[in-house]
Design an enzyme around this catalytic site. Sequence first.
Site, short mmCIF file in Angstrom:
data_model
loop_
_atom_site.label_atom_id
_atom_site.label_comp_id
_atom_site.label_asym_id
_atom_site.label_seq_id
_atom_site.Cartn_x
_atom_site.Cartn_y
_atom_site.Cartn_z
N LYS A 103 -28.72 9.94 -3.95
CA LYS A 103 -28.68 11.39 -4.12
C LYS A 103 -30.11 11.90 -4.15
O LYS A 103 -31.01 11.21 -4.63
CB LYS A 103 -27.99 11.76 -5.44
CG LYS A 103 -27.48 13.17 -5.48
CD LYS A 103 -26.29 13.30 -4.55
CE LYS A 103 -25.37 14.42 -4.85
NZ LYS A 103 -24.08 14.27 -4.18
N GLY A 223 -12.03 27.89 -7.91
CA GLY A 223 -13.13 27.73 -6.96
C GLY A 223 -12.61 28.02 -5.57
O GLY A 223 -11.62 27.41 -5.14
N GLY A 225 -14.67 28.14 -2.68
CA GLY A 225 -15.76 27.88 -1.75
C GLY A 225 -15.29 26.90 -0.70
O GLY A 225 -14.10 26.87 -0.34
N ASN A 226 -16.19 26.07 -0.21
CA ASN A 226 -15.83 25.16 0.87
C ASN A 226 -14.63 24.28 0.50
O ASN A 226 -13.63 24.26 1.22
CB ASN A 226 -17.06 24.31 1.24
CG ASN A 226 -16.72 23.27 2.27
OD1 ASN A 226 -16.23 22.20 1.93
ND2 ASN A 226 -16.90 23.58 3.54
N GLY A 228 -12.45 24.35 -2.22
CA GLY A 228 -11.27 25.05 -2.71
C GLY A 228 -10.56 25.86 -1.63
O GLY A 228 -9.33 25.83 -1.51
N TYR A 229 -11.34 26.57 -0.82
CA TYR A 229 -10.72 27.39 0.23
C TYR A 229 -9.96 26.52 1.22
O TYR A 229 -8.79 26.77 1.54
CB TYR A 229 -11.77 28.23 0.98
CG TYR A 229 -11.21 28.81 2.26
CD1 TYR A 229 -10.28 29.84 2.21
CD2 TYR A 229 -11.56 28.28 3.50
CE1 TYR A 229 -9.71 30.35 3.38
CE2 TYR A 229 -11.00 28.79 4.66
CZ TYR A 229 -10.07 29.82 4.60
OH TYR A 229 -9.51 30.31 5.76
P1 NAD Z 1 -19.13 26.14 -2.90
O1 NAD Z 1 -20.46 26.59 -3.39
O2 NAD Z 1 -18.76 26.32 -1.47
O3 NAD Z 1 -17.98 26.87 -3.76
C1 NAD Z 1 -17.96 26.89 -5.14
C2 NAD Z 1 -16.91 27.89 -5.61
O4 NAD Z 1 -16.83 27.84 -7.03
C3 NAD Z 1 -17.24 29.34 -5.24
O5 NAD Z 1 -16.04 30.02 -4.90
C4 NAD Z 1 -17.79 29.89 -6.55
O6 NAD Z 1 -17.63 31.29 -6.70
C5 NAD Z 1 -16.91 29.15 -7.55
N1 NAD Z 1 -17.47 29.16 -8.89
C6 NAD Z 1 -18.76 29.06 -9.28
N2 NAD Z 1 -18.85 29.18 -10.61
C7 NAD Z 1 -17.59 29.35 -11.06
C8 NAD Z 1 -17.02 29.54 -12.35
N3 NAD Z 1 -17.79 29.62 -13.44
N4 NAD Z 1 -15.68 29.67 -12.45
C9 NAD Z 1 -14.90 29.63 -11.34
N5 NAD Z 1 -15.38 29.47 -10.11
C10 NAD Z 1 -16.70 29.34 -9.97
O7 NAD Z 1 -19.01 24.62 -3.35
P2 NAD Z 1 -18.08 23.47 -2.76
O8 NAD Z 1 -18.80 22.79 -1.68
O9 NAD Z 1 -16.70 23.97 -2.54
O10 NAD Z 1 -18.09 22.46 -4.00
C11 NAD Z 1 -17.28 22.69 -5.16
C12 NAD Z 1 -17.21 21.42 -5.97
O11 NAD Z 1 -16.67 20.39 -5.16
C13 NAD Z 1 -18.55 20.90 -6.48
O12 NAD Z 1 -18.34 20.24 -7.72
C14 NAD Z 1 -18.93 19.88 -5.43
O13 NAD Z 1 -19.82 18.90 -5.94
C15 NAD Z 1 -17.58 19.30 -5.12
N6 NAD Z 1 -17.55 18.64 -3.81
C16 NAD Z 1 -17.64 19.36 -2.67
C17 NAD Z 1 -17.64 18.70 -1.45
C18 NAD Z 1 -17.72 19.44 -0.15
O14 NAD Z 1 -17.73 18.79 0.89
N7 NAD Z 1 -17.76 20.76 -0.15
C19 NAD Z 1 -17.55 17.29 -1.40
C20 NAD Z 1 -17.46 16.59 -2.59
C21 NAD Z 1 -17.47 17.29 -3.79
#
Ligand code: NAD
Length: 422
Positions: A103, A223, A225-226, A228-229
């Site tokens: 990391k 959530g 974002g990437n 959750g959506y």
């Molecule tokens: P992102 O930045 O695209 O989305 C994050 C979402 O969480 C946004 O909608 C944001 O508004 C929301 N958020 C932030 N603070 C918040 C709060 N206090 N309460 C509720 N919602 C809140 O991030 P992502 O890429 O979707 O990643 C989200 C999680 O998933 C992280 O823990 C990340 O480490 C994990 N993850 C993501 C991936 C990936 O490929 N995207 C892979 C492995 C793990």
Amino acid sequence: MENPYQSAVSQLEAVANKLSLSPQEVEILSRPQHVHKTTLEVAMDDGRREHFPAFRSQHNNARGPYKGGIRFHPQVTENEIKALSMWMTWKCGVVGIPYGGSKGGIIVDPRALSGAELERLARAYARWAADFIGPWQDVPAPDVNTNGQIMAWMVDELEKVWSQKHSPNGTVNIRATFTGKPLAIGGSHCREEATGMGALAVLDNLALRMGWDKKALRIAVQGFGNGGYWFARLAGESGYTIVAVSNSKGGIYAPEGLQAEAVLRHKQETGLLAGFPGSSAISNEELLALDVDVLVPAALENVVTTENADQVRARAIIEIANGPVTPEADEILRSRGIISVPDILANAGGVTTSYFEWVQDLQGYFWEKDDVAARLKKVMDRSFSDAWAIYETSPGLTLRMATYMLSIRRVVEAIRVKGTLP
Ligand code: NAD
């Protein structure tokens, strides 16, 4: 708050105990093999030179080159990066891809930088890391606040450094060093939706094992974002009912179900989820306590704690976020019969597709979208089955512990066959 590296080591020790690892094996796995750190100097647009502490932790490469994202965040710490590198080793082990864990991070608030400053910072990181990253050494990817564009700048910088060194009259193509790149420079199909796709495969497997009818399952996603959506969109399209979603500004609830694409359009138009037709506004706390079948935390770490674990009414938790449930809360959920699919399995679709990107870059042969999706599904199904087989046959074990045992056993097997003598 507890030091995340100490938590990662405690977690390792608990699993090592179950697997009867030798003290030497635990010692090897407790420490990253390398922790690189520096202070990057970057020219600001106004001529000042600013300094940014930067890290790269390489935990263990017994199974293959190190693999792990690079995050840009003001709260990055060395201990956090070390812990995350260890979790990457376990995540790659769970899905059986030939990587170890790493990391990287820079202590910076990227929102305070202009586009040109961000590019100079990304390039400075790649220049610094040029000696210890590469397709067969360590393969970075996007993480918090980094994206395909940042990977593209880093690839470009690294290719310049390597070309000067090894091919002064030409250019070396070493794009396989980074994953999560734009398609135009060797990225892979499905990288964007991969984490959601992987989590959906996990949910399908869980529903099958539990005998749940997918059409009757109601799901809340924290959530949007990437991760959750895409999960909400794909799960909805495949027949599950998404009844609630939220982001940092709050959430919405619609017992009849929400269509994620329409919710995203509404959010893009108004800036908020609230006000989506047919839904009522709820807080993030309310979302976690909704009467649903499956809760999917996909935002932050430590959202289910001893404060709210007894209010969770879901039957299962699919951890898309990293570390959304604290260890104490996990114990409460376990005692209440709530099953958690741990992050290292539930969100491994992202790193698995990164692996596919690396393979495609190395082959110079790029797969169709359907191929990537089918291969991802196969890896997720197999990984879930492998973890479930341990869980099912070990009374008293949580699925989380079973998944860690699966992974750490694989890493230790690699260490054992390689041998540890000088
Ligand atoms: P992102 O930045 O695209 O989305 C994050 C979402 O969480 C946004 O909608 C944001 O508004 C929301 N958020 C932030 N603070 C918040 C709060 N206090 N309460 C509720 N919602 C809140 O991030 P992502 O890429 O979707 O990643 C989200 C999680 O998933 C992280 O823990 C990340 O480490 C994990 N993850 C993501 C991936 C990936 O490929 N995207 C892979 C492995 C793990």
